[in-house]
Design a protein around this motif. Structure first.
Motif, PDB file in Angstrom:
ATOM      1  N   HIS A  50       0.957  -1.156  -0.062  1.00  0.00           N
ATOM      2  CA  HIS A  50       0.120   0.071  -0.002  1.00  0.00           C
ATOM      3  C   HIS A  50       0.895   1.261   0.097  1.00  0.00           C
ATOM      4  CE1 HIS A  50      -4.014  -2.190   1.902  1.00  0.00           C
ATOM      5  NE2 HIS A  50      -2.896  -2.817   0.942  1.00  0.00           N
ATOM      6  N   ALA A  74      -3.853   6.908  -3.772  1.00  0.00           N
ATOM      7  CA  ALA A  74      -3.644   6.062  -3.090  1.00  0.00           C
ATOM      8  C   ALA A  74      -4.002   4.430  -3.872  1.00  0.00           C
ATOM      9  CB  ALA A  74      -4.617   5.814  -1.795  1.00  0.00           C
ATOM     10  N   ARG A  76      -3.811   0.741  -3.414  1.00  0.00           N
ATOM     11  CA  ARG A  76      -4.202  -0.256  -2.234  1.00  0.00           C
ATOM     12  C   ARG A  76      -4.079  -1.778  -2.455  1.00  0.00           C
ATOM     13  NH1 ARG A  76      -7.649   3.843  -2.097  1.00  0.00           N
ATOM     14  NH2 ARG A  76      -8.354   4.741   0.052  1.00  0.00           N
ATOM     15  N   THR A 163      -3.524   2.239   8.449  1.00  0.00           N
ATOM     16  CA  THR A 163      -4.481   2.048   7.153  1.00  0.00           C
ATOM     17  C   THR A 163      -3.877   3.087   6.019  1.00  0.00           C
ATOM     18  OG1 THR A 163      -6.205   3.415   7.624  1.00  0.00           O
ATOM     19  CG2 THR A 163      -6.369   1.218   8.390  1.00  0.00           C
ATOM     20  N   ASP A 165      -5.841   4.921   4.366  1.00  0.00           N
ATOM     21  CA  ASP A 165      -6.531   6.093   4.372  1.00  0.00           C
ATOM     22  C   ASP A 165      -6.325   7.022   5.705  1.00  0.00           C
ATOM     23  OD1 ASP A 165      -8.697   5.657   2.388  1.00  0.00           O
ATOM     24  OD2 ASP A 165      -9.516   4.235   3.737  1.00  0.00           O
ATOM     25  N   GLN A 166      -5.684   6.316   6.721  1.00  0.00           N
ATOM     26  CA  GLN A 166      -5.160   7.273   7.826  1.00  0.00           C
ATOM     27  C   GLN A 166      -3.979   7.992   7.146  1.00  0.00           C
ATOM     28  OE1 GLN A 166      -4.423   4.338  10.891  1.00  0.00           O
ATOM     29  NE2 GLN A 166      -6.456   4.610  11.739  1.00  0.00           N
ATOM     30  N   MET A 168      -3.207   8.767   4.254  1.00  0.00           N
ATOM     31  CA  MET A 168      -3.446   9.981   3.475  1.00  0.00           C
ATOM     32  C   MET A 168      -4.155  11.204   3.991  1.00  0.00           C
ATOM     33  SD  MET A 168      -4.182  10.777   0.097  1.00  0.00           S
ATOM     34  CE  MET A 168      -4.565   9.643  -1.099  1.00  0.00           C
ATOM     35  N   GLN A 169      -4.804  11.095   4.957  1.00  0.00           N
ATOM     36  CA  GLN A 169      -5.296  12.111   5.603  1.00  0.00           C
ATOM     37  C   GLN A 169      -4.180  12.844   6.360  1.00  0.00           C
ATOM     38  OE1 GLN A 169      -8.616  13.245   5.919  1.00  0.00           O
ATOM     39  NE2 GLN A 169      -7.657  15.049   6.815  1.00  0.00           N
TER      40      GLN A 169
END
Length: 204
Positions: A50, A74, A76, A163, A165-166, A168-169
């Protein structure tokens, strides 16, 4: 950069330096405090495939504050999922820069295959507000975006996100801080030693 600077001045354009970077779920290593004899341990995820791909522009123009414009993608690890940016992604970034900056732009970037592909040449030819210059091979010291990546990596050191997504934020939060503090772009610009006159940069 004399030719690029002259072209930008003639066109009343922004000079936009572009570069790419990536970050996986394993954070960059950095120094930290710890008790004597007890080495701090950062636990990270084992998902090594990832990854966040990043592309950014540092835009400068005499009389204006420097600007940072970026895009993030992103990966995955899914089947048939592309791993990073393609020509269309770069063009969408340039189109967004043109819209945000409100005028013609002169882009300075490296010799990445995607930047020189036939598909990219067709995209570029269709945009009369866009002029392209290529950096010499193996010359990252001439690109101020490298300094942005360095600043970002230092801010991510030893931070663990489990993760994509974490991650990315967190990356978006860090880059937005730079966007809202244009003075942070002064140092990367100065380190290139390029002769670019920008009163707004000098005044910050």
């Amino acid at each position: 950069m004399a030719d690029g600077g002259s072209t930008a001045a003639d066109l009343g354009a922004w000079i936009c330096f572009e570069d790419e970077a990536g970050q996986g779920l394993r954070p960059p290593k950095g120094t930290t405090w710890g008790r004597r004899g007890r080495t701090p341990v950062v636990r990270v995820t084992a998902r090594g495939t990832h990854r966040i791909s990043l592309a950014a522009l540092v835009a400068i123009k005499p009389g204006e504050h420097p600007r940072l414009i970026y895009r993030a993608y992103a990966y995955r690890g899914r089947k048939r999922e592309r791993k990073g940016f393609d020509e269309g992604d770069y063009i969408r970034l340039l189109d967004a820069a043109h819209q945000q900056l409100g005028g013609p732009i002169v882009v300075v970037w490296d010799n990445l295959n995607t930047h020189r592909s036939a598909r990219m040449r067709r995209y570029l030819a269709a945009r009369d507000w866009l002029t392209i210059f290529y950096l010499p091979p193996h010359a990252p010291e001439l690109n101020p975006v490298e300094g942005v990546w360095s600043h970002l990596k230092r801010s991510l050191a030893n931070l663990t996100k489990h993760t994509i997504d974490q991650l990315m934020q967190l990356i978006k939060t860090r880059l937005k801080r730079i966007q809202h503090r244009p003075a942070l772009l002064n140092s990367p610009l100065a380190h290139t030693h390029l002769q670019i006159s920008n009163p707004a940069i000098e005044a910050l």
